[in-house]
Design an enzyme around this catalytic site. Structure first.
Site, PDB file in Angstrom:
ATOM      1  CD  GLU A 294      52.712  57.660  59.528  1.00 23.86           C
ATOM      2  OE1 GLU A 294      52.141  56.384  58.543  1.00 23.86           O
ATOM      3  OE2 GLU A 294      53.713  58.205  60.361  1.00 23.86           O
TER       4      GLU A 294
ATOM      5  NE  ARG B   4      48.796  56.308  53.825  1.00 20.96           N
ATOM      6  CZ  ARG B   4      49.801  56.077  54.152  1.00 20.96           C
ATOM      7  NH1 ARG B   4      50.408  55.708  52.745  1.00 20.96           N
ATOM      8  NH2 ARG B   4      50.473  56.546  54.775  1.00 20.96           N
TER       9      ARG B   4
ATOM     10  CG  HIS C 237      51.131  58.454  48.776  1.00 21.20           C
ATOM     11  ND1 HIS C 237      52.464  59.012  49.399  1.00 21.20           N
ATOM     12  CD2 HIS C 237      51.722  57.178  50.273  1.00 21.20           C
ATOM     13  CE1 HIS C 237      53.048  59.239  49.877  1.00 21.20           C
ATOM     14  NE2 HIS C 237      52.853  57.724  50.501  1.00 21.20           N
TER      15      HIS C 237
HETATM   16  P1  FAD Z   1      62.604  55.456  45.372  1.00 24.68           P
HETATM   17  O1  FAD Z   1      62.915  56.347  46.703  1.00 24.68           O
HETATM   18  O2  FAD Z   1      61.674  56.044  44.917  1.00 24.68           O
HETATM   19  O3  FAD Z   1      63.986  55.173  44.392  1.00 24.68           O
HETATM   20  C1  FAD Z   1      64.381  55.029  42.947  1.00 24.68           C
HETATM   21  C2  FAD Z   1      65.067  55.300  42.392  1.00 24.68           C
HETATM   22  O4  FAD Z   1      65.396  55.238  40.698  1.00 24.68           O
HETATM   23  C3  FAD Z   1      65.412  56.533  42.036  1.00 24.68           C
HETATM   24  O5  FAD Z   1      66.819  57.303  42.821  1.00 24.68           O
HETATM   25  C4  FAD Z   1      65.395  57.134  40.563  1.00 24.68           C
HETATM   26  O6  FAD Z   1      65.832  58.190  39.902  1.00 24.68           O
HETATM   27  C5  FAD Z   1      65.497  55.813  40.214  1.00 24.68           C
HETATM   28  N1  FAD Z   1      65.350  55.366  39.034  1.00 24.68           N
HETATM   29  C6  FAD Z   1      64.533  55.132  38.136  1.00 24.68           C
HETATM   30  N2  FAD Z   1      63.958  54.768  37.239  1.00 24.68           N
HETATM   31  C7  FAD Z   1      65.161  54.619  36.526  1.00 24.68           C
HETATM   32  C8  FAD Z   1      66.086  54.354  35.338  1.00 24.68           C
HETATM   33  N3  FAD Z   1      65.698  53.582  34.506  1.00 24.68           N
HETATM   34  N4  FAD Z   1      67.303  54.638  35.094  1.00 24.68           N
HETATM   35  C9  FAD Z   1      67.698  54.829  36.481  1.00 24.68           C
HETATM   36  N5  FAD Z   1      67.303  55.043  37.751  1.00 24.68           N
HETATM   37  C10 FAD Z   1      66.616  55.032  38.019  1.00 24.68           C
HETATM   38  N6  FAD Z   1      56.573  54.928  52.699  1.00 24.68           N
HETATM   39  C11 FAD Z   1      57.156  55.244  53.893  1.00 24.68           C
HETATM   40  O7  FAD Z   1      57.402  53.941  54.112  1.00 24.68           O
HETATM   41  N7  FAD Z   1      56.937  56.180  54.931  1.00 24.68           N
HETATM   42  C12 FAD Z   1      56.718  57.131  55.210  1.00 24.68           C
HETATM   43  O8  FAD Z   1      56.912  58.202  55.914  1.00 24.68           O
HETATM   44  C13 FAD Z   1      56.666  57.501  53.786  1.00 24.68           C
HETATM   45  N8  FAD Z   1      56.624  59.004  52.902  1.00 24.68           N
HETATM   46  C14 FAD Z   1      55.896  59.222  51.461  1.00 24.68           C
HETATM   47  C15 FAD Z   1      56.455  60.235  50.914  1.00 24.68           C
HETATM   48  C16 FAD Z   1      56.535  60.981  50.004  1.00 24.68           C
HETATM   49  C17 FAD Z   1      55.579  61.913  49.832  1.00 24.68           C
HETATM   50  C18 FAD Z   1      55.998  60.072  49.098  1.00 24.68           C
HETATM   51  C19 FAD Z   1      56.414  60.138  47.530  1.00 24.68           C
HETATM   52  C20 FAD Z   1      56.284  58.694  49.642  1.00 24.68           C
HETATM   53  C21 FAD Z   1      56.654  57.890  51.111  1.00 24.68           C
HETATM   54  N9  FAD Z   1      56.807  56.850  50.995  1.00 24.68           N
HETATM   55  C22 FAD Z   1      56.461  56.579  52.209  1.00 24.68           C
HETATM   56  C23 FAD Z   1      56.839  55.867  50.229  1.00 24.68           C
HETATM   57  C24 FAD Z   1      57.894  55.206  50.058  1.00 24.68           C
HETATM   58  O9  FAD Z   1      58.980  56.747  50.900  1.00 24.68           O
HETATM   59  C25 FAD Z   1      58.753  54.722  48.767  1.00 24.68           C
HETATM   60  O10 FAD Z   1      57.474  53.637  48.575  1.00 24.68           O
HETATM   61  C26 FAD Z   1      60.068  54.462  48.811  1.00 24.68           C
HETATM   62  O11 FAD Z   1      60.946  55.110  49.312  1.00 24.68           O
HETATM   63  C27 FAD Z   1      60.359  53.839  47.503  1.00 24.68           C
HETATM   64  O12 FAD Z   1      61.627  53.765  47.754  1.00 24.68           O
HETATM   65  P2  FAD Z   1      63.164  52.463  46.814  1.00 24.68           P
HETATM   66  O13 FAD Z   1      64.169  52.760  46.719  1.00 24.68           O
HETATM   67  O14 FAD Z   1      61.844  52.082  46.344  1.00 24.68           O
HETATM   68  O15 FAD Z   1      62.700  54.089  45.668  1.00 24.68           O
HETATM   69  C1  SIN Z   2      52.677  59.716  55.335  1.00 17.65           C
HETATM   70  O1  SIN Z   2      53.240  60.272  56.265  1.00 17.65           O
HETATM   71  O2  SIN Z   2      51.915  59.959  55.773  1.00 17.65           O
HETATM   72  C2  SIN Z   2      53.173  58.687  54.443  1.00 17.65           C
HETATM   73  C3  SIN Z   2      53.896  57.647  55.049  1.00 17.65           C
HETATM   74  C4  SIN Z   2      53.732  56.096  54.027  1.00 17.65           C
HETATM   75  O3  SIN Z   2      53.180  56.281  53.344  1.00 17.65           O
HETATM   76  O4  SIN Z   2      54.080  54.949  54.536  1.00 17.65           O
END
Ligand code: FAD
Ligand code: SIN
Length: 522
Positions: free
Chosen positions: A113, A288, A349
């Site tokens: 990437e 990016r 994002h």
């Molecule tokens: P999340 O997975 O967002 O989970 C947050 C949780 O907190 C959820 O369960 C939510 O309901 C809960 N929550 C929030 N507020 C509260 C509250 N007040 N009370 C109770 N629960 C709450 N990153 C990569 O490294 N590689 C990728 O390929 C990639 N692709 C992506 C594609 C997309 C479309 C998106 C949106 C993001 C992508 N990212 C990628 C970024 C990555 O997915 C996220 O940064 C990561 O998954 C965040 O994980 P997390 O556990 O911190 O939060």
């Molecule tokens: C993507 O698949 O382009 C998202 C990867 C990322 O946000 O790290």
């Protein structure tokens, strides 16, 4: 209702689930999550997870790429920890059953990437996050020590403030005793007391109108910690993904993974001319921040609402094998990506900033950890390297667990926490006021605090936000507590922090680009 647990985990994405799965071997875990358990950003991750797996890749190369993408603002110590621990954390995911794609000879198939000098992104087709989320949920549901409370919204973390002791930003010893949590069955607020609390609430994308993030990404954890007078930092560095599908009626926007550009897809203008080389010798695979700004500039110059991604150059079989989800999605709106260009635009994002944490995932508040997107470990600096965020969540939820377990026996519950004080009345107009204010906030953030900023735009944003803040606080005080008003308050809080940090940064760096401070030549 009052409940006591060893570990309270707020959020059920990769960070919360990994922490819970490990902590559950040492005590009772209660995981609260505000929607369905799999309603997370994690499940939407497409590209994959970056890690050093095979030669010729090395830890040094991945460290170097991360530092370059972060515009040298990343904390080198944290970068080293993350990258050097990447291989072990990936192997744990595999042990939990995560199935990364393999090549014919049985080795992991690695993608590339933007900003990566090597092929190092492990993936499961173009639905890597879904694969990870499903396998972790399965493991969590099978663990006797994990209680999962869906549709439970954490409202505030509990600190001395709730015991009537004054706390301000200078207070050194703020302690977290758990959280007040909205219970959808009783419509009351429960008190969950915990020895250790893990904030894993994810990102902030919905503060902007145009985002790749699901509706849950309202920055709740960041706002709660800020209100509790904890440290929050680097909020000006909001990453816009260069390529989401241009489909104005759809929210959130559907991502077109950067791995497509890694496989050869090229960004083109409306005349079919590749434009990225004008901006950076790395072309469509530049980091990016550079690609998103270039697209923004092309759109402003041409007056078009989008640019194009030409994926027709990718072998058809690779499209069907590696990108089946994107192929199907585009086909559903009449675009055959093996023949047609894909209309794309940038969208909010990822938040590089968040709750400031140390190398053990500790926040500035005692007994409160943070991991995943709501945390700012220092890994991403001014701009995140693609696919480094799932990795960061893995590494720091693991480290937070090690630290929490070491200290858990020294922590006692706080016994004199009062119940949540419920007052207020139902206001007829409440819902429409909340939805309208949310739309106004999203418009302000898109118009004035987007990819290109200036002092004047930020000042305008702050002035408009002040009005939204005042009106919403008034409404919050008067009305009966609802998840919607809580989320709106959090979004406004987060918007304020982004603007405030952007105003404080008197330079253009990484994702923060200001017309008033042209970037320094390096
Ligand atoms: P999340 O997975 O967002 O989970 C947050 C949780 O907190 C959820 O369960 C939510 O309901 C809960 N929550 C929030 N507020 C509260 C509250 N007040 N009370 C109770 N629960 C709450 N990153 C990569 O490294 N590689 C990728 O390929 C990639 N692709 C992506 C594609 C997309 C479309 C998106 C949106 C993001 C992508 N990212 C990628 C970024 C990555 O997915 C996220 O940064 C990561 O998954 C965040 O994980 P997390 O556990 O911190 O939060
Ligand atoms: C993507 O698949 O382009 C998202 C990867 C990322 O946000 O790290």
């Amino acid at each position: 209702m009052q409940k006591k647990v060893d570990f309270l985990v707020i959020g059920s994405g990769i960070a919360g689930l990994c922490f819970a799965l490990k902590a559950a071997n040492y005590g009772k875990v209660c995981m609260v999550t505000k929607a369905n358990i799999d309603d997370t950003s994690t499940r939407y991750a497409q590209g994959g997870i970056a890690a050093v797996i095979y030669q010729p890749d090395t830890y040094e190369k991945h460290i170097n790429d991360t530092m370059i993408a972060g515009d040298q603002l990343s904390d080198r110590h944290i970068v080293e920890i993350t990258i050097r621990e990447s291989t072990d954390r990936i192997m744990e995911l595999v042990e939990w059953g995560v199935d990364f794609d393999k090549t014919a000879n049985g080795k992991f198939a690695l993608a590339k990437e933007g900003g990566h000098s090597e092929f190092r992104v492990l993936h499961h087709k173009d639905v890597t996050g879904l694969e990870i989320e499903q396998k972790l949920i399965l493991a969590a549901k099978q663990h006797d020590n994990i209680e999962i409370l869906e549709r439970h919204l954490a409202i505030e973390i509990i600190t001395q403030h709730h015991l009537g002791i004054e706390v301000n930003r200078q207070t050194k010893d703020i302690t977290c005793y758990g959280s007040y949590v909205y219970n959808p069955q009783t419509k009351q607020v429960d008190t969950i007391l915990a020895k250790t609390t893990m904030m894993a609430t994810g990102g902030i994308g919905t503060v902007y109108g145009n985002t790749s993030n699901p509706a849950i990404a309202t920055g709740d954890g960041i706002a709660m910690v800020y209100r509790a007078k904890g440290s929050v930092t680097n909020m000006e560095f909001v990453q816009f993904h260069p390529t989401v599908l241009y489909n104005p009626r759809e929210t959130p926007s559907f991502l077109i993974t950067e791995a497509m550009r890694g496989a050869g897809a090229i960004l083109k203008d409306a005349d079919g001319v590749a434009f990225m080389e004008k901006y950076d010798p790395r072309g469509s695979l530049a980091p990016r921040d550079i690609v998103a700004r270039a697209i923004d500039n092309e759109m402003k110059q041409s007056g078009c609402d989008h640019v194009y991604l030409d994926a027709t150059v990718i072998d058809k079989n690779e499209i069907f094998e590696h990108f089946p989800n994107i192929y199907a999605k585009c086909l559903s709106i009449g675009i055959d990506i093996t023949k047609d260009f894909i209309p794309v635009v940038p969208a909010a994002h990822y938040s590089c900033g968040g709750i400031k944490t140390d190398e053990w995932g500790r926040s500035s508040i005692h007994n409160l950890y943070a991991a995943g997107e709501c945390a700012c470990t220092g890994l991403h600096g001014a701009n995140r390297l693609a696919s480094n965020s799932l990795l960061e969540a893995l590494v720091f939820s693991h480290r937070a667990c090690l630290n929490a377990v070491e200290n858990i026996n020294d922590i006692t519950f706080c016994d004199n926490v009062p119940d949540w004080d419920t007052k207020g009345t139902v206001l007829n107009e409440e819902m429409v006021l909340i939805t309208q204010t949310k739309k106004e906030l999203q418009t302000v953030m898109c118009n004035y605090v987007g990819i290109v900023r200036s002092n004047l735009r930020l000042k305008r944003a702050l002035d408009r936000l002040w009005l939204l803040y005042s009106e919403t606080e008034e409404l919050y005080k008067k009305s009966i507590l609802s998840p919607e008003i809580c989320e709106l308050r959090n979004m406004i809080n987060v918007g304020y922090l982004i603007i405030k940090n952007a105003m404080e940064r008197k330079e253009s760096l990484g994702l923060h680009y200001s017309l008033d401070y042209p970037p320094q030549k390096k």
